[in-house]
Design a protein around this motif. Structure first.
Motif, PDB file in Angstrom:
ATOM      1  N   THR B  55      36.364  28.630  40.799  1.00 49.37           N
ATOM      2  CA  THR B  55      35.354  29.561  41.297  1.00 49.37           C
ATOM      3  C   THR B  55      34.059  28.791  41.557  1.00 49.37           C
ATOM      4  O   THR B  55      33.604  28.042  40.688  1.00 49.37           O
ATOM      5  N   SER B  62      29.956  34.284  45.140  1.00 48.77           N
ATOM      6  CA  SER B  62      31.006  33.445  44.557  1.00 48.77           C
ATOM      7  C   SER B  62      32.252  33.484  45.426  1.00 48.77           C
ATOM      8  O   SER B  62      32.430  34.392  46.249  1.00 48.77           O
ATOM      9  N   VAL B  64      36.642  32.100  45.260  1.00 46.60           N
ATOM     10  CA  VAL B  64      37.715  31.542  44.435  1.00 46.60           C
ATOM     11  C   VAL B  64      38.776  30.930  45.338  1.00 46.60           C
ATOM     12  O   VAL B  64      39.165  31.528  46.342  1.00 46.60           O
ATOM     13  N   ALA B  82      36.722  26.809  47.755  1.00 48.84           N
ATOM     14  CA  ALA B  82      35.993  27.845  46.996  1.00 48.84           C
ATOM     15  C   ALA B  82      34.527  27.852  47.407  1.00 48.84           C
ATOM     16  O   ALA B  82      33.910  28.915  47.556  1.00 48.84           O
TER      17      ALA B  82
END
Lengths: 481, 429
Positions: B55, B62, B64, B82
């Motif tokens: 992440t 954010s 992932v 990511a």
């Protein structure tokens, strides 16, 4: 990858296996989620590895790993052989004998106009953000949840029989749910997710944004709708709803491995046992179910299944009579079939293929029958749209379904909205009550990406298409106290 | 895979990141599963996988990315992906910072034996059971699983959590012409899983279920075996959410601090419970889990609370639990049956689904054994029935609780005698 496959098969032949195959899978899976105005679950995954299946002395062994190199692949062939030898100690008679399949050297790709991975992740986020804003703009809505998922699976398959098959399968879907709260009560309403093996062009065609406010308004309207009067009623089920009823009450019971008892410890068995093949009245004379793994856009349309059998089209139920099953190379010979129906699917590289539901559809009427025609033939009934609660016993007989949107039908007319409708039935009774289906222009290839079965649990995808359909005398209850 | 590997790799990611912070989450499995049906092995599979999720956190957004390749080059490529997601995403109004370093207590759950049993040894065990089944004119199906697993989390702020464990599981369905019985055992320690004993229980249930009669729909006093009530636990876990309750659309809305169950009901989670150990942290952010009471003396005490909702509402975050314990009594199942005048004995539930989340009505079917208990004895068997019921109301109508049993490897549940189980329709077997 191709060289690794060939090396593994050479190793298998040198070890004198009776049969072996290998699948090397490179899967990219992207999920974009939005809860209210918060991006959630922005995930882009590569799931890559190989699985080797070995048949020796009439028994299977299977080994898999995410560590792809020639030494590990060859070691896994040997490991699968040792496991097969251990398995063979419990076999009865000659053990497993595979149905014949000619070797195939071929490539298959999902026809894709717009690669969904070429669409920037921020564009996907912005689409969902706008959907959720529109949903949350409706009074009494407390929650908006939306998601997009796009997948590409690239697979090499090779067998000791000489098959070498390369496939590229794209799958896309998107959907959302609005949650309303008013006067201490709550309801959900969902855009009916519509996965297909296709590119981003399918997402563009879905009217996701245009439907958002209507879906949210309907979530609020459901709170104020009346409950159904319980009792026997006629139902008209729309394709997005009926696809699930087909999946549970026709798709699973006609998986041959389940019929033979392979799933007895978990997913269950089937009432549609082999002595019923060719003579059992499963439904009314207009109940025609066709399996078709060549269906354009179908979620099980992959060219070949995961043991290298070419995708096919066949009847499961014709004129209401059970004619056949879905099958794999292992189970097909057990009922005298010379060839598998090509229904072996594995979840990822790390699972062994098992018998799965194919693309299976209730066929439409050859006449130009409209949903309104079906409604016109009902004095006291309910129109059900979309999916809700679902549950069925392990022999696939007693089931209970809810839905997502309900309308009263009175004297041949669609009437007021209802809420919290559930219906219960027994599979052959229910399909025996089918007395009309709409024409092909109202048939829709609805599908599932989350069908669970097997130990360890495997997830598979398939399309279950349906027209609008009318059922007589179904037991309706209310799904609230 | 171990804590040192996690430390090394998070340092690698930290030194190569171009975002504010980064986190690394791993799950490994080395698992062997032998599956049998129709009295022979139908699947015998070995799996060796690692799932890695990285992440990236950047300016309140954010992203992932995941891989199954643990080489450094792959980790750096995954980090880059990511970061691209995080950097191209809008700011998240519900963004929470990664956790700073804090203590995560661990618990030993690794038993070497669970990893050592071979496919051949398992096949020999299955063969013994199969021969016994054939002598009783039964067919059997089941699974025998063993493996070693690890779950780890580390972030660039120094927070690290790692846990490795073993698992063994044996389950079996025994079938006669018109009946079936099911039993299972799961534990970290394979020595606590005795396939022959499990099979014996399933055989007895199948024999007891012969010649089932039809039961009229209605509301019945029932004795739910631990496995039967365990079927409701995931639904409790998904539903007992503080934010959903505060937003008003689940059964637990406006019920915190109120009495929802009988005073004898105590439902809690505790990863360190010696009879039911479990993962001691939340896998995706490393939040430590501690003993948490959900229902205490019948009163709803807590709901799991995300870190975002906790910060917004000035609450303490409570992680989604990794085990569940329902306190029991002193009586064995046999003693409960002996003390019952008239009830149904329910051994297992199947295909449980929500009917309505606001009323918490669930539906499903009985499976592999539904019996009549009369005057202290199991008297007859019935064909299976569909239920529509709220499991919390079952806990509110409790007559008595028996001894607890570990079920599914993560729940500790007693036998429960309770009133008014709503069985609405039947099936033909």
């Amino acid at each position: 990858m191709k060289d690794l496959c060939l090396s593994a098969m050479n190793t298998a032949e040198n070890l004198r296996v009776d049969y072996a195959d290998i699948r090397i899978v490179q899967q990219r899976d992207q999920r974009v989620g939005m809860v209210d105005l918060s991006p959630k679950q922005l995930i882009d995954e590569d799931i890559t590895g190989f699985g080797v299946r070995v048949l020796k002395n009439g028994a299977w062994g299977f080994a898999s790993s995410s560590n792809i190199n020639i030494d590990n692949v060859n070691a896994s062939v040997n490991q699968a052989l040792q496991i097969a030898l251990a398995s063979s100690s419990t076999k009865e008679g000659r053990g497993i004998s595979l149905a014949d399949e000619p070797p195939h050297k071929d490539c298959f790709k999902t026809p894709v106009k717009i690669d969904p991975f070429d669409i920037a992740i921020n564009d996907k986020i912005q689409l969902l953000l706008e959907i959720n804003k529109r949903i949350l703009g409706i009074k009494y809505i407390v929650k908006a949840v939306s998601q997009i998922r796009v997948t590409k699976r690239h697979q090499f398959f090779a067998s000791t029989e000489g098959s070498l098959i390369e496939t590229d399968i794209w799958t896309v879907n998107a959907g959302y749910t609005a949650v309303s709260v008013k006067g201490g009560d709550s309801q959900n309403r969902s855009f009916q997710d519509y996965p297909l093996n296709a590119g981003w062009e399918h997402i563009q065609s879905m009217e996701l944004l245009e439907s958002a406010e209507r879906i949210a308004e309907e979530a609020v309207m459901k709170i104020e709708a009346d409950y159904p009067v319980e009792g026997r009623k006629d139902l008209v089920l729309d394709p997005s709803h009926l696809s699930l009823t087909i999946h549970e009450s026709v798709g699973h019971p006609t998986e041959l491995d389940r019929v033979l008892g392979y799933e007895a410890n978990f997913a269950g068995r089937s009432f549609a046992t082999t002595e019923k093949k060719g003579n059992f009245r499963y439904g009314s004379e207009i109940a025609n179910f066709v399996a078709d793994n060549t269906l354009p856009g179908g979620l099980a349309t992959t060219g070949y299944d995961d043991e290298g059998v070419k995708c096919q089209r066949w009847d499961i139920i014709r004129d209401g009579i059970l004619l056949n099953y879905s099958s794999t190379r292992e189970v097909a010979p057990l009922i005298g079939e010379k060839r598998s129906k090509g229904s072996a699917r594995a979840d990822g590289y790390y699972n062994m293929p098992i018998n799965r539901i194919p693309n299976l559809s209730l066929m439409p009427s050859p006449e130009n029958v409209t949903p309104e025609d079906l409604i016109a033939g009902i004095e006291d009934g309910i129109l059900i749209e979309g999916r809700g609660s679902f549950s069925i016993d392990q022999m696939r007989l007693n089931f209970q379904f809810g839905g997502d949107l309900f309308f009263e039908i009175k004297n041949g007319k669609k009437g007021k909205m209802l809420r919290d409708v559930i219906y219960q039935s027994i599979t052959p009774e229910f399909w025996g009550g089918l007395d009309a289906v709409s024409g092909k222009e109202y048939w829709e290839p609805r599908g599932f990406r989350t069908c669970g079965k097997g130990e360890p649990m495997q997830i598979a995808q398939m399309t279950n298409g349906a027209p609008y359909a009318r059922f007589r005398g179904v037991n309706v209850r209310r799904g609230r106290k | 895979m171990n804590k040192d590997w996690l430390r090394e790799k998070i340092e690698l990611l930290k030194h190569n990141k171009r975002v504010d912070e980064v986190a690394l989450q791993i799950h490994t499995e080395k698992q062997n599963l032998t599956r049998f049906a129709e009295n022979h092995i139908i699947q015998n599979v070995s799996k060796d996988t690692i799932d890695i999720h990285i992440t990236a956190f950047s300016d309140k957004s954010s992203g992932v990315a995941g891989t199954q390749n643990s080489r450094d080059q792959s980790l750096l490529c995954t980090l880059k992906r990511a970061e691209e997601i995080a950097l191209s995403s809008p700011k998240d109004p519900e963004f929470v910072e990664p956790l700073v370093s804090m203590e995560v207590k661990n618990i030993e759950r690794y038993f070497i034996g669970a990893n050592e049993i071979t496919p051949k040894e398992k096949a020999e065990e299955i063969n013994k059971i199969k021969k016994n089944a054939i002598s009783k004119n039964m067919e059997v199906a089941g699974v025998y699983l063993n493996g070693e697993y690890s779950t780890g989390f580390a972030n660039s702020l120094g927070h690290i959590a790692f846990h490795s464990y073993t698992k063994a599981n044996f389950s079996l369905t025994a079938m006669l012409d018109d009946s079936s019985g099911y039993a299972s055992e799961a534990d970290e320690d394979i020595d606590k899983v005795d396939p022959v004993q499990v099979a014996d229980i399933a055989f007895k249930k199948a024999i007891l279920g012969k010649h089932p009669e039809e039961l009229k729909p209605g509301k019945y006093q029932v004795i739910l075996e631990p496995l039967a009530f365990a079927g409701f636990i995931p639904f409790l876990g998904w539903t007992m959410d503080r934010r959903a309750a505060d937003e008003g659309y689940i059964y637990f809305s406006d019920r915190l601090g109120t009495k929802i169950a009988s005073s004898v009901i105590n439902l809690y989670s505790d990863p360190f419970n010696s009879d039911n150990t479990s993962l001691p942290f939340v896998p995706n952010d490393g939040l430590p889990l501690e003993k948490t009471h959900w229902i205490e003396n019948g009163i709803l005490k807590n709901l799991h609370t995300s870190r975002y909702w906790a910060s917004k509402k000035s609450l303490k975050p409570i992680g989604v639990p990794t085990n569940v314990i329902l306190e029991g009594g002193k009586k064995s199942l046999t003693e409960i049956i002996e003390g019952t005048d008239d009830a149904l004995l329910v051994t297992r539930l199947w295909y449980i689904r929500f009917v309505n989340i606001k009323d918490f009505i669930l539906t499903g079917m009985t499976r592999d054994g539904l019996y009549r208990v009369r005057n202290g004895k199991v008297e007859a068997a019935y064909k299976n029935m569909r239920f529509n019921h709220n499991p919390v109301e079952l806990l509110n109508s409790v007559v008595e609780l028996g001894k607890t049993k570990r079920v599914e490897g993560y729940t500790l549940i007693p036998s429960i005698r309770t009133e008014g189980f709503d069985l609405s329709s039947g099936t033909s077997f």
